[in-house]
Write an enzyme that holds these catalytic residues in place. Sequence first.
Site, PDB file in Angstrom:
ATOM      1  N   LYS A 182       0.847  -1.194   0.000  1.00  0.00           N
ATOM      2  CA  LYS A 182       0.000   0.000   0.000  1.00  0.00           C
ATOM      3  C   LYS A 182       0.883   1.245   0.000  1.00  0.00           C
ATOM      4  O   LYS A 182       1.497   1.575   1.015  1.00  0.00           O
ATOM      5  CB  LYS A 182      -0.911   0.030   1.237  1.00  0.00           C
ATOM      6  CG  LYS A 182      -1.988   1.106   1.105  1.00  0.00           C
ATOM      7  CD  LYS A 182      -2.453   1.671   2.411  1.00  0.00           C
ATOM      8  CE  LYS A 182      -1.516   2.666   3.001  1.00  0.00           C
ATOM      9  NZ  LYS A 182      -1.351   3.906   2.219  1.00  0.00           N
ATOM     10  N   GLU A 258      10.783   1.170   9.691  1.00  0.00           N
ATOM     11  CA  GLU A 258      11.729   2.221   9.281  1.00  0.00           C
ATOM     12  C   GLU A 258      11.022   3.537   9.542  1.00  0.00           C
ATOM     13  O   GLU A 258      10.169   3.961   8.760  1.00  0.00           O
ATOM     14  CB  GLU A 258      12.079   2.068   7.794  1.00  0.00           C
ATOM     15  CG  GLU A 258      12.775   0.773   7.437  1.00  0.00           C
ATOM     16  CD  GLU A 258      14.212   0.710   7.949  1.00  0.00           C
ATOM     17  OE1 GLU A 258      14.756   1.737   8.393  1.00  0.00           O
ATOM     18  OE2 GLU A 258      14.784  -0.405   7.919  1.00  0.00           O
ATOM     19  N   CYS A 292      14.072  10.822   5.752  1.00  0.00           N
ATOM     20  CA  CYS A 292      14.294  10.408   7.144  1.00  0.00           C
ATOM     21  C   CYS A 292      15.750  10.592   7.526  1.00  0.00           C
ATOM     22  O   CYS A 292      16.086  10.764   8.686  1.00  0.00           O
ATOM     23  CB  CYS A 292      13.880   8.953   7.312  1.00  0.00           C
ATOM     24  SG  CYS A 292      14.700   7.878   6.137  1.00  0.00           S
ATOM     25  N   GLU A 389      11.314  16.364  13.787  1.00  0.00           N
ATOM     26  CA  GLU A 389      11.721  16.104  12.408  1.00  0.00           C
ATOM     27  C   GLU A 389      11.164  17.233  11.537  1.00  0.00           C
ATOM     28  O   GLU A 389       9.949  17.453  11.508  1.00  0.00           O
ATOM     29  CB  GLU A 389      11.135  14.749  11.991  1.00  0.00           C
ATOM     30  CG  GLU A 389      11.689  14.231  10.707  1.00  0.00           C
ATOM     31  CD  GLU A 389      11.193  12.817  10.388  1.00  0.00           C
ATOM     32  OE1 GLU A 389      10.076  12.453  10.782  1.00  0.00           O
ATOM     33  OE2 GLU A 389      11.945  12.087   9.718  1.00  0.00           O
TER      34      GLU A 389
HETATM   35  P1  NAP Z   1       3.115   8.487   7.513  1.00  0.00           P
HETATM   36  O1  NAP Z   1       2.091   9.548   7.674  1.00  0.00           O
HETATM   37  O2  NAP Z   1       3.466   7.683   8.697  1.00  0.00           O
HETATM   38  O3  NAP Z   1       2.608   7.589   6.320  1.00  0.00           O
HETATM   39  C1  NAP Z   1       3.363   6.514   5.833  1.00  0.00           C
HETATM   40  C2  NAP Z   1       2.445   5.473   5.265  1.00  0.00           C
HETATM   41  O4  NAP Z   1       1.606   4.986   6.305  1.00  0.00           O
HETATM   42  C3  NAP Z   1       1.500   5.990   4.189  1.00  0.00           C
HETATM   43  O5  NAP Z   1       1.317   4.981   3.239  1.00  0.00           O
HETATM   44  C4  NAP Z   1       0.227   6.239   4.967  1.00  0.00           C
HETATM   45  O6  NAP Z   1      -0.932   6.199   4.179  1.00  0.00           O
HETATM   46  C5  NAP Z   1       0.258   5.075   5.914  1.00  0.00           C
HETATM   47  N1  NAP Z   1      -0.582   5.246   7.101  1.00  0.00           N
HETATM   48  C6  NAP Z   1      -0.878   6.376   7.775  1.00  0.00           C
HETATM   49  N2  NAP Z   1      -1.674   6.087   8.834  1.00  0.00           N
HETATM   50  C7  NAP Z   1      -1.890   4.751   8.798  1.00  0.00           C
HETATM   51  C8  NAP Z   1      -2.631   3.836   9.618  1.00  0.00           C
HETATM   52  N3  NAP Z   1      -3.314   4.257  10.694  1.00  0.00           N
HETATM   53  N4  NAP Z   1      -2.634   2.527   9.295  1.00  0.00           N
HETATM   54  C9  NAP Z   1      -1.943   2.086   8.218  1.00  0.00           C
HETATM   55  N5  NAP Z   1      -1.232   2.901   7.407  1.00  0.00           N
HETATM   56  C10 NAP Z   1      -1.192   4.211   7.702  1.00  0.00           C
HETATM   57  O7  NAP Z   1       4.493   9.073   6.978  1.00  0.00           O
HETATM   58  P2  NAP Z   1       4.757  10.003   5.737  1.00  0.00           P
HETATM   59  O8  NAP Z   1       4.397  11.393   6.085  1.00  0.00           O
HETATM   60  O9  NAP Z   1       4.155   9.420   4.502  1.00  0.00           O
HETATM   61  O10 NAP Z   1       6.334   9.835   5.568  1.00  0.00           O
HETATM   62  C11 NAP Z   1       7.210  10.596   6.257  1.00  0.00           C
HETATM   63  C12 NAP Z   1       7.763   9.841   7.455  1.00  0.00           C
HETATM   64  O11 NAP Z   1       8.382   8.640   7.010  1.00  0.00           O
HETATM   65  C13 NAP Z   1       8.855  10.618   8.162  1.00  0.00           C
HETATM   66  O12 NAP Z   1       8.700  10.493   9.548  1.00  0.00           O
HETATM   67  C14 NAP Z   1      10.129   9.914   7.687  1.00  0.00           C
HETATM   68  O13 NAP Z   1      11.216  10.049   8.556  1.00  0.00           O
HETATM   69  C15 NAP Z   1       9.672   8.510   7.583  1.00  0.00           C
HETATM   70  N6  NAP Z   1      10.569   7.759   6.699  1.00  0.00           N
HETATM   71  C16 NAP Z   1      11.403   6.851   7.264  1.00  0.00           C
HETATM   72  C17 NAP Z   1      12.296   6.156   6.464  1.00  0.00           C
HETATM   73  C18 NAP Z   1      13.237   5.172   7.054  1.00  0.00           C
HETATM   74  O14 NAP Z   1      13.778   4.361   6.308  1.00  0.00           O
HETATM   75  N7  NAP Z   1      13.476   5.185   8.355  1.00  0.00           N
HETATM   76  C19 NAP Z   1      12.315   6.378   5.087  1.00  0.00           C
HETATM   77  C20 NAP Z   1      11.438   7.311   4.546  1.00  0.00           C
HETATM   78  C21 NAP Z   1      10.559   7.987   5.372  1.00  0.00           C
HETATM   79  P3  NAP Z   1      -1.646   7.576   3.725  1.00  0.00           P
HETATM   80  O15 NAP Z   1      -0.796   8.120   2.665  1.00  0.00           O
HETATM   81  O16 NAP Z   1      -2.965   7.164   3.263  1.00  0.00           O
HETATM   82  O17 NAP Z   1      -1.698   8.462   4.942  1.00  0.00           O
END
Ligand code: NAP
Length: 487
Positions: A182, A258, A292, A389
């Site tokens: 997803k 991650e 990230c 962040e």
């Molecule tokens: P996010 O809001 O946590 O969303 C990530 C994914 O999770 C999206 O596909 C989102 O879907 C889904 N999601 C959100 N709420 C959910 C729930 N309750 N149940 C299941 N899935 C859910 O993060 P983001 O804003 O897209 O990405 C930025 C974050 O990712 C930052 O904190 C960054 O540091 C982190 N990141 C970490 C790494 C690593 O390798 N450590 C790499 C890249 C990014 P929707 O789009 O529908 O909300």
Amino acid sequence: MTSEESVLAAVPKQLYIGGKWIDASGGATFEVEDPATGKALCSVADATADDARAALDAAVAAQAGWAATPPNERSEILHRAFLALGEQAEELALLMTLEMGKAVAESKGELAYAAEFFRWFSGEALRLDGYYKTTGNGASRVLVMRQPVGPCYFITPWNFPNAMGTRKIGPAIAAGCTMVVKPAQQTPLSMLALAKLLEECGLPPGVLNVITATGSGAVSEPIISDPRLRKLSFTGSTPVGKKLIAQAADQVLRVSMELGGNAPFLVFADADLDAAVDGAMLAKMRNMGEACTSANRFHVHESVADEFAAKLAARMGALTVGRGTESGTDVGPMIDAAQQDKVAELVDDAVAKGATVVTGGSKGDGEGYFYAPTVLTGVPQDAAVLNEEIFGPVAPIATFSTDEEAIAAANRTEYGLVAYVFTRDLQRAFRVCEALETGMIGLNQGIVSNAGAPFGGVKQSGTGREGGNEGIAEYLDTKYVAINVGS
Ligand code: NAP
């Protein structure tokens, strides 16, 4: 047709389940937006909970056959996909830029990085092994085998729409696991295009299933609570990761997380300052700071802080901000209005607490979600920008006077993904690397991402590693057979 229209026309807009492209069961769709204009690009299927169950059904049905597929075949599919990503880089990069915003050159960089996971894991597919040994008392034998974990569920973020997928899809294919993916709702197109590419490279039906949805919780819950699922791998924010770990606990699922970061970038007095500024530009500005691994805060020795800030501000201020599809653009828009507002609030808070804006410090004034590359100096420890962040092109600089102070400042966070260290003193370099509480360190370099290295964090930045020798282990279970060989 313009090239933008033709890449948008070519990408599938439906769900990919069991090797078929199908509409969502309710027929609903949602719009994908261009963050540079705020306008809709196209619409894609909006999956329901029933579609999510159907996707898992397809993954479960394909699991036994896929696990039994010879490693050579799994390896060759991955290698073909590696080559195809290179061949289709122009179109895929434009597609990524349209939905995500980063400059086309950066999208190409992400695609090259994404492809490397397919190359790496095409090799790993051939190296799945176990061992056989005699027990200490000589009475029996130990046979250890590694088997695919089974059906997996992958949830990916919008910031690296392809690479965050291939880091999971690559090892799953190599290990013999099937999967449901997803992608984030802001960037579904790149994942749909990747699914099409893998289909064309011969990935059998049901091995990879993709659902796009606005109700991420509603489609994820039925999959995560299904006893047939064996593993959950998530890349995204720490708050969502915590929720998913709690949901996964019910089934004692294997999880890889991650999560977010708050990377410190340490510049010691003996550092090569020009190299440190080069590293800072990479660590800060890759993906407009929406990474990230992005350097979130700069801790610079007080004796070189002014010079470092001036050099960094000159480089940051010279960047061209614009639509990622335009040639000459270095910095694209933030992903959406909420992210643009968050970055502005962090800068305003720091300024209210006494920080100085050396360059940037404002939103773009036209359409789209732009924010100017910004350098802040004199940032006090209680400013939110040092503790949260940022996910934007903002470099806050604070100073330190001793190594101990620098290490304490770097570790003063619940996150532990990556740190950057610039020093020419070998002993200091090792002392500091040992003391930092992170999963990765860039020592005199501003980038750590590499398919052949174990990517991942400690503390609240997550658990598990993607890539490197460790990456495949996340998709394998260890089974041990105790053998009575008689006497
Ligand atoms: P996010 O809001 O946590 O969303 C990530 C994914 O999770 C999206 O596909 C989102 O879907 C889904 N999601 C959100 N709420 C959910 C729930 N309750 N149940 C299941 N899935 C859910 O993060 P983001 O804003 O897209 O990405 C930025 C974050 O990712 C930052 O904190 C960054 O540091 C982190 N990141 C970490 C790494 C690593 O390798 N450590 C790499 C890249 C990014 P929707 O789009 O529908 O909300």
